[in-house]
Each structure stands twice: as C-alpha cells, then as structure tokens.
Design an enzyme around this catalytic site. Structure first.
Site, PDB file in Angstrom:
ATOM      1  N   GLN A  26       0.844  -1.197   0.000  1.00 16.89           N
ATOM      2  CA  GLN A  26       0.000   0.000   0.000  1.00 16.89           C
ATOM      3  C   GLN A  26       0.885   1.254   0.000  1.00 16.89           C
ATOM      4  O   GLN A  26       1.708   1.446   0.895  1.00 16.89           O
ATOM      5  CB  GLN A  26      -0.930   0.027   1.211  1.00 16.89           C
ATOM      6  CG  GLN A  26      -1.962   1.148   1.104  1.00 16.89           C
ATOM      7  CD  GLN A  26      -2.884   1.212   2.302  1.00 16.89           C
ATOM      8  OE1 GLN A  26      -2.439   1.509   3.418  1.00 16.89           O
ATOM      9  NE2 GLN A  26      -4.165   0.961   2.100  1.00 16.89           N
ATOM     10  N   TYR A  55      -6.401  10.650   4.369  1.00 16.62           N
ATOM     11  CA  TYR A  55      -5.007  10.939   4.033  1.00 16.62           C
ATOM     12  C   TYR A  55      -4.957  11.787   2.754  1.00 16.62           C
ATOM     13  O   TYR A  55      -5.978  12.283   2.281  1.00 16.62           O
ATOM     14  CB  TYR A  55      -4.209   9.643   3.937  1.00 16.62           C
ATOM     15  CG  TYR A  55      -4.111   8.920   5.266  1.00 16.62           C
ATOM     16  CD1 TYR A  55      -3.529   9.552   6.370  1.00 16.62           C
ATOM     17  CD2 TYR A  55      -4.627   7.646   5.447  1.00 16.62           C
ATOM     18  CE1 TYR A  55      -3.457   8.921   7.603  1.00 16.62           C
ATOM     19  CE2 TYR A  55      -4.560   7.005   6.679  1.00 16.62           C
ATOM     20  CZ  TYR A  55      -3.975   7.653   7.758  1.00 16.62           C
ATOM     21  OH  TYR A  55      -3.908   7.035   8.986  1.00 16.62           O
ATOM     22  N   ARG A 101      -7.507   2.040  -2.872  1.00 14.09           N
ATOM     23  CA  ARG A 101      -8.389   1.953  -1.711  1.00 14.09           C
ATOM     24  C   ARG A 101      -9.129   3.267  -1.535  1.00 14.09           C
ATOM     25  O   ARG A 101      -8.516   4.344  -1.592  1.00 14.09           O
ATOM     26  CB  ARG A 101      -7.580   1.649  -0.445  1.00 14.09           C
ATOM     27  CG  ARG A 101      -8.455   1.225   0.738  1.00 14.09           C
ATOM     28  CD  ARG A 101      -7.640   1.039   1.996  1.00 14.09           C
ATOM     29  NE  ARG A 101      -8.208   0.023   2.855  1.00 14.09           N
ATOM     30  CZ  ARG A 101      -7.922  -0.115   4.145  1.00 14.09           C
ATOM     31  NH1 ARG A 101      -7.075   0.710   4.734  1.00 14.09           N
ATOM     32  NH2 ARG A 101      -8.457  -1.078   4.860  1.00 14.09           N
ATOM     33  N   GLY A 152      -9.326  -7.269   8.550  1.00 18.81           N
ATOM     34  CA  GLY A 152      -8.250  -6.504   9.142  1.00 18.81           C
ATOM     35  C   GLY A 152      -7.759  -7.094  10.448  1.00 18.81           C
ATOM     36  O   GLY A 152      -6.897  -7.971  10.469  1.00 18.81           O
ATOM     37  N   ARG A 153      -8.337  -6.621  11.553  1.00 19.71           N
ATOM     38  CA  ARG A 153      -7.791  -6.991  12.859  1.00 19.71           C
ATOM     39  C   ARG A 153      -7.896  -8.479  13.169  1.00 19.71           C
ATOM     40  O   ARG A 153      -7.128  -8.987  13.990  1.00 19.71           O
ATOM     41  CB  ARG A 153      -8.445  -6.149  13.947  1.00 19.71           C
ATOM     42  CG  ARG A 153      -8.028  -4.684  13.844  1.00 19.71           C
ATOM     43  CD  ARG A 153      -8.497  -3.839  15.007  1.00 19.71           C
ATOM     44  NE  ARG A 153      -7.952  -2.491  14.896  1.00 19.71           N
ATOM     45  CZ  ARG A 153      -8.118  -1.549  15.813  1.00 19.71           C
ATOM     46  NH1 ARG A 153      -8.820  -1.800  16.914  1.00 19.71           N
ATOM     47  NH2 ARG A 153      -7.590  -0.353  15.646  1.00 19.71           N
TER      48      ARG A 153
END
Length: 370
Positions: free
Chosen positions: A98, A179, A226, A321-322
């Site tokens: 990424q 971002y 993304r 993800g987690r």
C-alpha cells in the site's frame, strides 16, 4: 465449495482464494523506516491469505505521519521489503504494497527539518498521530502549491516501481481514511480555489493523476486503489455529495482497467450503514462494459456475511483486518468455521514480537476432530 475459497485472477495476479489481509499499521519498522526480519516473519505467517496488502508505506519522508512506519523510497527500504516478499512467496502467498502519503495527518517531529506537513488545505485536522512521545495532536499543515503536485505524482510513480523492485505482486494506492488523496477529494477538507479545488471535476484531478502514473509505471493489472467514501476517521468530514463525487471518480477510473478497487464501507471499524451510500451503484460503474477488475469490500465482515457477499455477487473478495492480527491462520479458521482468537489491543502499535508474531496457530487436528 465455499466461494470464499475459490481461486480468482485480479488483473495480472492469480490468487488461491478470495480472502484479503487488509493493510494494518503496526509501527514496527526499524531505524530509517526499514522493514525488519520480524516483519518478514509476521507476513509469512499470514501467507495463506489470497492476497496480503502490506501495511501503509510512505512514498517519501514528507509522506510519513506516524513513527516506525516503513518507507519505500530508498535502497535500504527496498532491500528490507524484499526479505518480506521472499518470505511470503516461499509460503505460496501473494502480497501487494500500500502506497501512502498522509498529507496533514502528521507532526513536525516526523517531517524533514521539522517542517510543516503538506495537504490540500492549510487547516489543521482535529486528529492525533503516534510520535516518539506517544499520541500527539497533528501539526498545522501547509497547503501545497499547484506547481508542487506533479512532483508528488512522480513520487507515487517511483514508489510503485520500487515496490516491483522489492518483489511485490502489485500495489494498492491509499486513497482513503482522510489521508492526502482523500484530502483532495472531499470538499469538507479541500478548500482550494485553483485547478485542483472547487468542483468535483477539479477535486478528482490530482488523485486521478496519481493512479494514472502508477498504472503507467507498473501496469494497471498490478495496480489497485483503496477508497472510503464516507468514513469520518482523521477528521475527514462528509463531502457535500459523496455519492456524486465517488460516482464521478470511479467513472473516470474505469478506463484504466485497474486490478482492483478496495472500498471501506461505512465508518472504519464502525457501522457500515451509519451514512447512506450506494456501494452497489459504485461497483456497477467500476464493472461496466464488462470490465474485469475486482471489487474488494472491507469493514467488519464475518465469515457468514463474507460468504453471502461473494455468493450474491456484491463483491469479488472480502478483506479482513484486525482478525488477521491475532489469527495468522485466519484462512484455515474461516474454512473450518473455527473460533476467531481475540487480539491484544495493548500490543497493536510498536514493540517487538509480543502481540505480533507470537499469536498461536490453530490446532488443526483438534479442530477437525471437534
């Protein structure tokens, strides 16, 4: 067969299953933001994922916003990442990197010579970042001049080429989560009056230039993006018409034939339906005219909801993800419908092996006989 475990080809990349390990910032890079041997072990443990998207990685020193996050802009960092990709490939896995520029979500202590972070705006975000002192408020940014943007586009391009040199199978451009690229997309952040601000046509211009440059450098079949149309993280206020903005953005991207779009539905790590948004319409735009790019969905999916999404065609792959933090063998657990081990939140960011490479694998024999 459970459709999550069917193979798929996305662009130029062949995957053994439809399960994606989402990028997860863990703040364990070494001095000089160089990936470490421990990071190679961490990713190799999770190589059973159809695709690993490695953690967000800054394309330049200015792009950094958190301590101990890895870079991809010098030889040492490329060599460090090569150890990671070789370890994953040795286990039969696929891995993309990424590409990240945090924009205003940074602190002067992390910037070259203590300069201000840069953004689409000069307004500071009401957000925190992780510095040598712990979590601190982000610093006031400087609004980028329009003449500076081509150089940043070139940094993305060079970072993508460096990722290929490091052995990655592809890249994902981070256009989400408040971002830099998201700071240009949303009119809640972008207050510019130039060629890159104001109308949606102007606000998509810089992100489109980045995606186009990366695709031209390494091939669209190895390039993904993304997005997170409505997530409020990092003080990313809602756009005045997020649906129209992202419809336009995807329409403009469609001709590039990207390998994939990876969409965070709803609020990151929160509800998927907190803000009304038609993700199906967005997917249809990406898939129009028979385009074969993959649609990856993300945010709180369980085994059953992931299976349903792939079965009913609302997604091609599902990112977790987690769950991958505390379950290096998550793919096998999902296949067997075995329990998912909880994570230790105290060891998410920074540190060493504890809470990183020491989570136990499932006892397959016991699980099968249970």
């Amino acid at each position: 067969m459970n459709p999550l475990f069917n193979p798929i080809r996305i662009g130029d990349i062949s995957l053994t299953n439809r399960i994606v390990m989402a990028p997860l910032t863990r703040n364990r890079a070494g001095p000089g933001q160089v990936p470490t041997a421990l990071m190679a072990t961490y990713y190799a443990q999770r190589a059973s994922a159809g695709l690993i998207i490695a953690e967000a990685t800054q394309i330049s020193q200015v792009a950094q916003g958190y301590r101990d996050t890895p870079g991809i802009h010098n030889r040492e960092q490329i060599a460090g990442w090569r150890r990671v990709t070789e370890a994953v490939h040795a286990r039969g896995g696929c891995i993309a990197l990424q590409l990240w520029h945090v924009g205003r979500i940074s602190h002067v202590s992390l910037q070259p010579s203590g300069r201000s972070p840069v953004s689409s705006t000069g307004r500071r975000a009401n957000a925190k970042t992780y510095t040598l002192k712990g979590f601190e408020d982000v610093s006031h940014p400087r609004a980028l001049r329009s003449a500076e943007l081509p150089a940043i586009v070139d940094e993305y391009r060079r970072a993508a080429g460096a990722a290929m040199d490091a052995g990655f199978d592809g890249v994902e451009i981070h256009g989400a989560s408040g971002y830099l690229l998201d700071q240009f997309l949303r009119d809640s952040i972008n207050d510019r009056a130039d060629y890159y601000g104001g109308s949606p046509d102007n606000r998509v211009r810089f992100p489109l230039a980045v995606v186009g440059a990366v695709a031209a450098e390494i091939g669209a079949g190895r390039t993904g993006l993304r997005i997170s149309p409505v997530t409020p993280v990092n003080d990313a206020g809602q756009d005045s018409d997020a649906q129209a903005l992202f419809n336009l953005f995807i329409d403009r991207l469609a001709s590039l034939n990207l390998a994939f779009v990876h969409v965070i539905e709803g609020s990151t790590s929160g509800p998927r339906d907190a803000v009304p948004f038609d993700y199906a319409a967005l997917r249809q735009r990406f898939k129009r005219d028979g385009a074969d790019g993959a649609w990856i969905i993300n945010n709180g999916y369980t085994r059953s909801s992931a299976v349903a999404a792939v079965t009913n065609g609302s997604a091609d792959l599902v990112a977790f993800g987690r769950a991958f933090v505390s379950n290096p063998d998550l793919v096998f657990r999902l296949r067997l419908d075995a329990p998912i081990a909880p994570l230790n939140r105290d060891t998410l960011y920074g540190g060493g092996a504890a809470g990183y490479t020491d989570y136990p694998q499932l006892d397959l024999a016991a699980a099968i006989s249970a």
